[in-house]
Design a protein around this motif. Sequence first.
Motif: not given
Length: 190
Positions: A99, A102-103, A124, A128-130, A188-190
């Motif tokens: 990952l 930066t996220r 968070e 959209g953050k991880i 998060g969205d990963f």
Amino acid sequence: MKIVGTGCGPGMLTEAAIAVLGEARLIYGSDRAIALARSHIPEDCEVRTITDYKRLRELPAHAVVLSTGDPMLAGLGYLPGEVVPGISSLQVAFARLRLPLTRAAAVAAHGRDHAHAVETAGREVNRGKIVFLIADPAFSLAELVRALPPATKIAVCENLGYPDERIALGTAAEPPECTAELYVVVAGDF
């Protein structure tokens, strides 16, 4: 005073940290931090286990204070003196999961207000953050996943950098199990 990051697991000391340790005459650290640095501590160096974190600012100017992981990630980087970074659990977890840093949104729940950490993590993730959450043995993963959308991906990363490292994947609807006391959560969205 120098505050030296030991890295989050064995073999993760940087060359800069090893150089500082090689010249140290007085070292303070937790038992875990001392164990991570032990092979680089000179035989004639005085080593003391930290018993009172509130009194660390009173240490002599020539003291080296060990901080597990990186001192600036929920570590001892608030102390006065030079900070020598370490390889953090955030870096290791994001590398293992491939990952981008930066996220990342780092959230500390270790020894802190868990309800506030859960609220911050939920906010968070919704941005959209991880989230990279540093947990402690009393932290409730169940409370965290209730604050997240059901499809949110969850990774429980245990004992990062150690031989028994384990990363378990799931979602907020079907979260992975925590089996160790030393763990972080990535959500998060990963």
